[in-house]
Scaffold this active site. Sequence first.
Site, PDB file in Angstrom:
ATOM      1  CG  HIS A  27      -5.297   1.171 -11.061  1.00 55.71           C
ATOM      2  ND1 HIS A  27      -3.950   1.256 -11.342  1.00 55.71           N
ATOM      3  CD2 HIS A  27      -5.473  -0.020 -10.454  1.00 55.71           C
ATOM      4  CE1 HIS A  27      -3.345   0.157 -10.920  1.00 55.71           C
ATOM      5  NE2 HIS A  27      -4.250  -0.639 -10.380  1.00 55.71           N
ATOM      6  CB  THR A  28      -9.866   6.596  -9.602  1.00 56.30           C
ATOM      7  OG1 THR A  28      -9.733   6.235  -8.225  1.00 56.30           O
ATOM      8  CG2 THR A  28     -10.874   5.679 -10.258  1.00 56.30           C
ATOM      9  CG  ASP A  29      -4.249   7.317  -6.953  1.00 55.08           C
ATOM     10  OD1 ASP A  29      -4.076   6.616  -7.966  1.00 55.08           O
ATOM     11  OD2 ASP A  29      -3.517   7.240  -5.940  1.00 55.08           O
ATOM     12  CB  ALA A 115       0.065  -6.688   1.736  1.00 58.13           C
ATOM     13  N   GLY A 116      -0.510  -4.167  -0.738  1.00 56.19           N
ATOM     14  CA  GLY A 116      -1.555  -3.254  -1.188  1.00 56.19           C
ATOM     15  C   GLY A 116      -2.171  -2.452  -0.057  1.00 56.19           C
ATOM     16  CB  SER A 118      -0.494   2.348   2.048  1.00 56.52           C
ATOM     17  OG  SER A 118      -0.914   2.801   0.823  1.00 56.52           O
ATOM     18  CB  SER A 120       5.547   2.540   0.251  1.00 57.52           C
ATOM     19  OG  SER A 120       4.324   2.785  -0.410  1.00 57.52           O
ATOM     20  CG  ASP A 164      -1.341   4.406  -1.533  1.00 56.22           C
ATOM     21  OD1 ASP A 164      -2.556   4.324  -1.832  1.00 56.22           O
ATOM     22  OD2 ASP A 164      -0.466   3.647  -1.978  1.00 56.22           O
ATOM     23  CE1 TYR A 213      -0.239   1.589  -9.144  1.00 55.62           C
ATOM     24  CE2 TYR A 213       1.043   3.252 -10.313  1.00 55.62           C
ATOM     25  CZ  TYR A 213       0.086   2.916  -9.373  1.00 55.62           C
ATOM     26  OH  TYR A 213      -0.544   3.904  -8.672  1.00 55.62           O
TER      27      TYR A 213
END
Length: 361
Positions: A27-29, A115-116, A118, A120, A164, A213
Amino acid sequence: MSFEKSFNSSPSIVLTTPGRVNLIGEHTDYNDGFVLPTVIPQSTKIELSGRGGSRVRVASLNMAASGIESYMLGEEVNNGGWLAYIQGVTQVLAKSGFKISGFDAFIQSTVPTGAGLSSSAALIVGLIKALRLAYQLDLTDKAIALLAQRVENEFVGAHVGIMDQMAVSLAAPGQALFLDTRSLEFKLIKLPKHLGLIVINSGIKHSNIGGGYSERRQSCEESAKFMGVRALRDVSIDDTRKMMLLPPLLAKRAHHVITENARVVAAVSALQAGDLTRLGALFKESHASMRDDYEVSIPEIDILVEIACADPAVYGARLTGGGFGGSIVALANAQDAAAAAKRIADRFELRTGHKATVLVP
Ligand code: ADP
Ligand code: MG
């Protein structure tokens, strides 16, 4: 189901794009901060042939139930399903002035969805790279990552950062991508030979659309405004005067982002020194911060991390990806990783009844 069976011809382009696991920097991006992802062996394969006209036909082995989907270029609509990722690509390419014609594409992936890891970004970046080949589009890997982010932000409706897409477009096996998400400058950091990476999927799916999110993202923007900075990236942990301006909940959220940024920088030094003990400690701190300050973990993931950290071969473990489900990443010595991963998954199933899947090693 195959390209040949679906479209009665052979594909002219075959291209594979890996999934990614984020080592640290969560959550830094979207706060202009630092991240440290690396690719995983699981990948998304795209077979594609350009055709004339403007009809797109696409099928995914992972979504076999939906069969061959079809739409016309210029008539893209987001129906909320997986086709939005394809239609988003063609719409964003057109909006950016890139000319393509209709095509046939067949997708198959070993990256688990939601599943975290990426799936997508692997799908979107992979499709744009396949179209780059088919239509000689003048695009660098970095430009492709930026377009891919726009697909998620502007079309799919997932307000994700740039990690990602940059990771799957640019990172290579055996290296971590130390990325400054503000400047998009990056350094490839060699993973030490003795590092044994473990990635375990809890099987509990997350979503980046709406809900938690978006709420977290909003609270970061509010915090930055309160403190009079462009992004939380611009606040250091010693800026206590600025932090005191924040209401309690925002302060907690900001505390995660600010400390997490510092942890990424520390993790790079630990990696370069081959210091797994230090890196493991940073993983543990990162997890506690996501669980307590940012509140994006869930009880099942906390249990998985706890079981991993209790394993004698493990240096540290943490939730990886956006949270609210997904996977964990843990560290062991290379020769111990496989056995430790199996022990962790077995104990997790015994304790929770959930079946976790070892993805790495
Ligand atoms: P993550 O990126 O963590 O896997 P996301 O929610 O961002 O999770 O993306 C998952 C979605 O991406 C899936 O629900 C699906 O719509 C789409 N997707 C990913 N991989 C594929 C694939 N191989 N075939 C079809 N759709 C896919
Ligand atoms: Mg995603």
